[in-house]
Design an enzyme around this catalytic site. Structure first.
Site, PDB file in Angstrom:
ATOM      1  N   ASP A   1       0.925  -1.174  -0.092  1.00 42.28           N
ATOM      2  CA  ASP A   1       0.033   0.120   0.012  1.00 42.28           C
ATOM      3  C   ASP A   1       1.042   1.371  -0.151  1.00 42.28           C
ATOM      4  OD1 ASP A   1      -2.347   1.862   0.179  1.00 42.28           O
ATOM      5  OD2 ASP A   1      -3.345  -0.026   0.948  1.00 42.28           O
TER       6      ASP A   1
ATOM      7  N   HIS B   1      -2.772   3.078  -4.811  1.00 37.41           N
ATOM      8  CA  HIS B   1      -2.288   2.629  -3.394  1.00 37.41           C
ATOM      9  C   HIS B   1      -1.085   2.164  -3.749  1.00 37.41           C
ATOM     10  CE1 HIS B   1      -5.630   2.813  -0.714  1.00 37.41           C
ATOM     11  NE2 HIS B   1      -6.539   2.796  -1.725  1.00 37.41           N
TER      12      HIS B   1
ATOM     13  N   GLU C   1      -9.797   2.944  -5.223  1.00 37.66           N
ATOM     14  CA  GLU C   1      -9.507   4.187  -4.831  1.00 37.66           C
ATOM     15  C   GLU C   1      -8.534   4.695  -5.663  1.00 37.66           C
ATOM     16  OE1 GLU C   1     -10.800   4.589  -0.046  1.00 37.66           O
ATOM     17  OE2 GLU C   1      -8.915   3.518  -0.426  1.00 37.66           O
TER      18      GLU C   1
END
Ligand code: ACM
Ligand code: ZN
Length: 564
Positions: free
Chosen positions: A205, A284, A356
């Protein structure tokens, strides 16, 4: 009753439907089970198994690798709990028998098992190794919670059991905070005790890259370390963000070597748990792109953010979060990484994230815009879809199936991808309508990094919802808006623990317990066997005590509460 049970021993173990269930209920005395998740059928018989002479521990049809683990594991557990020596050398007049059935009629993913105890034998039987492991866990819980005296005498019983769904998972984020191999093993022990079968390992991440990749050493020499601002995780509690820093930032991080990854995968396999790696793409990815900025849109490295990334102190213009799908070299880099990942993880599934993605970077990038033009992509959602389809097709060629967060539906998900629905049920419904398999991981109530009780009484946690024990227990994983066909595409469920605010194993356990067994019983036991008050009662009949004895932290709200 004895005759009744005797007549069952020749009965086909692959029972289906309710006929056998009814039969067992009629001829056996249903036993109050302290076992979690609650078994499908559990009946007492009039016999007992006395540990008054030497007892053998023998096996049938177990592979060398399986018995190499399971026999000493069970021997050690029995000896530790009951203080009795069992003989794994040869058959005795009384025996504990571990058996895998050889019948050919096995169903796919058959996790059913049987546990039968009478005067002369304790018989654990299953159609698969996983089923047999579950039998050992039920047996372990049974003798641990049974209030015996010395000499140990266990009441005879018959358990027939199988899970309602085949995907019962936990996701752990080790990027925001790093957990040692020892900590991961403790977590695996816990999920195995409650018969979960998937460990989804969120290995990468923005805040840290945690898996050694031999071809790209900077992923871990640079990407596994960040400058941590002391105390930064507590800023949000009073939402001030303004506290002066008392101490200078310090390097925080860690990663797993390939040898350690193999060790964890084998440890999990022995406990019936499949480990699924997540390499989060194309967003990410700040940790990877700090190490290798040439695969970002900007192409150069910004000064490393002098901060953890979740505390609102990062200027997002100065971090490369996304891979650049305009550059061919990005795909080569990712395929090289996934090649090493596949060598380490035998699982059929690889999770590629997809959540995202902030697409403003792609809007500003000439190479991305060129790619969109040459591939006739109408917007950045379709560029994301292009990216994910290329990565998926590479993994498919290697016989793997891709899982992605529900965001991968934007712009069109790869046809074979499994959708992990986290933003409520929308992703599940849309995914199933497009014929994708689905795993339910709605943040409300399956994100265990969220509060489990009134936030004022709790350590800092994610605050979007209060995911109470009862809501975890009762949540229905089959969205009502889906028809039978759609519901049939739901493979099961997962809870997730994101670790922005969870920096120790102790705190992690506090967030897991008792929600983990509640989740497990929700997915394992059929609706008719689910009863929240009874569940709390059973938690209090041994589970809390076992955790306490083992030094495992838990949320105390229902401990010894007189709710029954
Ligand atoms: C997620 O919570 N971003 C999957
Ligand atoms: Zn780009």
């Amino acid at each position: 009753m004895e005759n009744c049970l005797y007549s069952l021993s020749g009965f086909n173990f692959y029972f289906k439907g309710n006929i056998l269930l009814l039969f067992l209920l009629l001829c056996g005395i249903s036993l109050q089970s302290q076992i979690i998740p609650n078994p499908e059928v559990m009946n007492m018989n009039s016999e007992s198994f006395m540990f008054d002479s030497k007892v053998g521990l023998v096996y049938k049809n177990l592979s060398k690798a399986d018995r190499g683990f399971l026999i000493p594991y069970l021997k050690k557990s029995i000896e530790k709990e009951l203080g009795i020596i069992v003989d794994t050398g040869k058959k005795q007049p009384k025996n504990i028998i571990l058996e895998i059935n050889t019948k050919s009629a096995r169903e796919q993913n058959d996790e059913s098992y049987q546990l039968y105890i009478d005067r002369t034998k304790i018989h654990l039987r299953a159609n698969s190794y996983e089923g047999l492991f579950y039998a050992t866990q039920s047996f372990l819980q049974y003798f641990t919670f049974y209030n015996y005296s010395i000499p140990v005498k266990l009441p005879g019983l018959t358990v027939y059991d199988k899970p309602a769904v085949n995907w019962r998972g936990m996701m752990l984020d080790v990027s925001r905070h790093f957990y040692s191999v020892e900590a991961i093993k403790r977590v695996l022990d816990l999920i195995a005790y409650y018969k979960l079968n998937v460990f989804h390992w969120h290995l990468t991440d923005n805040e840290g890259w945690r898996i050694q990749i031999k071809k790209y050493p900077k992923l871990t020499t640079i990407g596994a370390w960040r400058n941590e601002i002391p105390g930064s995780i507590f800023y949000k509690k009073d939402s001030s963000y303004t506290k002066p820093l008392a101490i200078e930032p310090y390097p925080y991080g860690g990663f797993y070597t390939q040898q350690q990854i193999r060790e964890v995968v084998e440890y999990a396999r022995q406990r019936g748990v499949m480990v699924i790696p997540e390499i989060d793409l194309p967003g990410h990815s700040a940790a990877a792109l700090t190490a290798y900025p040439e695969y970002s849109c900007e192409g150069y490295r910004h000064p490393a953010p002098n901060s953890t990334l979740w505390n609102g102190k990062v200027d997002t213009d100065k971090v490369n979060f996304n891979y650049c799908p305009g550059k061919e070299s990005s795909f080569i880099f990712i395929e090289d990484i996934l090649t090493e990942v596949m060598e380490l993880f035998p699982s059929r599934y690889i999770h590629i994230g997809g959540d995202e993605v902030d697409k403003q970077y792609w809007q500003r990038c000439d190479e991305c815009q060129q790619r969109m033009h040459s591939e006739r992509l109408k917007d950045e959602n379709e560029l994301q879809s292009y990216f994910l389809k290329r990565v998926t097709s590479f993994l498919e060629k290697n016989n793997r199936t891709v899982i992605g967060w529900d965001d991968i539906l934007e712009g069109g998900a790869p046809e074979s991808a499994i959708i992990m629905s986290w933003r409520g049920e929308k992703g599940a419904i849309n995914g199933a309508k497009q014929n994708h398999h689905v795993i339910m991981s709605p943040s409300n109530p399956f994100y265990f990094n969220r509060y489990q009780d009134d936030s004022a009484k709790e350590p800092l946690a994610a605050s979007y919802s209060i995911n109470t024990l009862q809501r975890v227990y009762e949540y229905n994983i089959w969205p009502e808006q889906l028809d039978e066909n759609g519901k049939g595409l739901i493979k099961g469920g997962q809870f997730a623990v994101w670790t922005e605010f969870i920096s120790s194993l102790e705190h992690l356990e506090y967030m897991l317990l008792p929600r983990l067994p509640a989740f497990s019983e929700n997915l394992w036991s059929l609706d008719q066997r689910k009863n929240y008050n009874d569940f709390i009662k059973r938690l209090n009949q041994g589970h809390y005590d076992v955790w306490k004895r083992s030094g495992i932290r838990f949320h105390p709200k229902y401990y010894n509460k007189s709710v029954y």
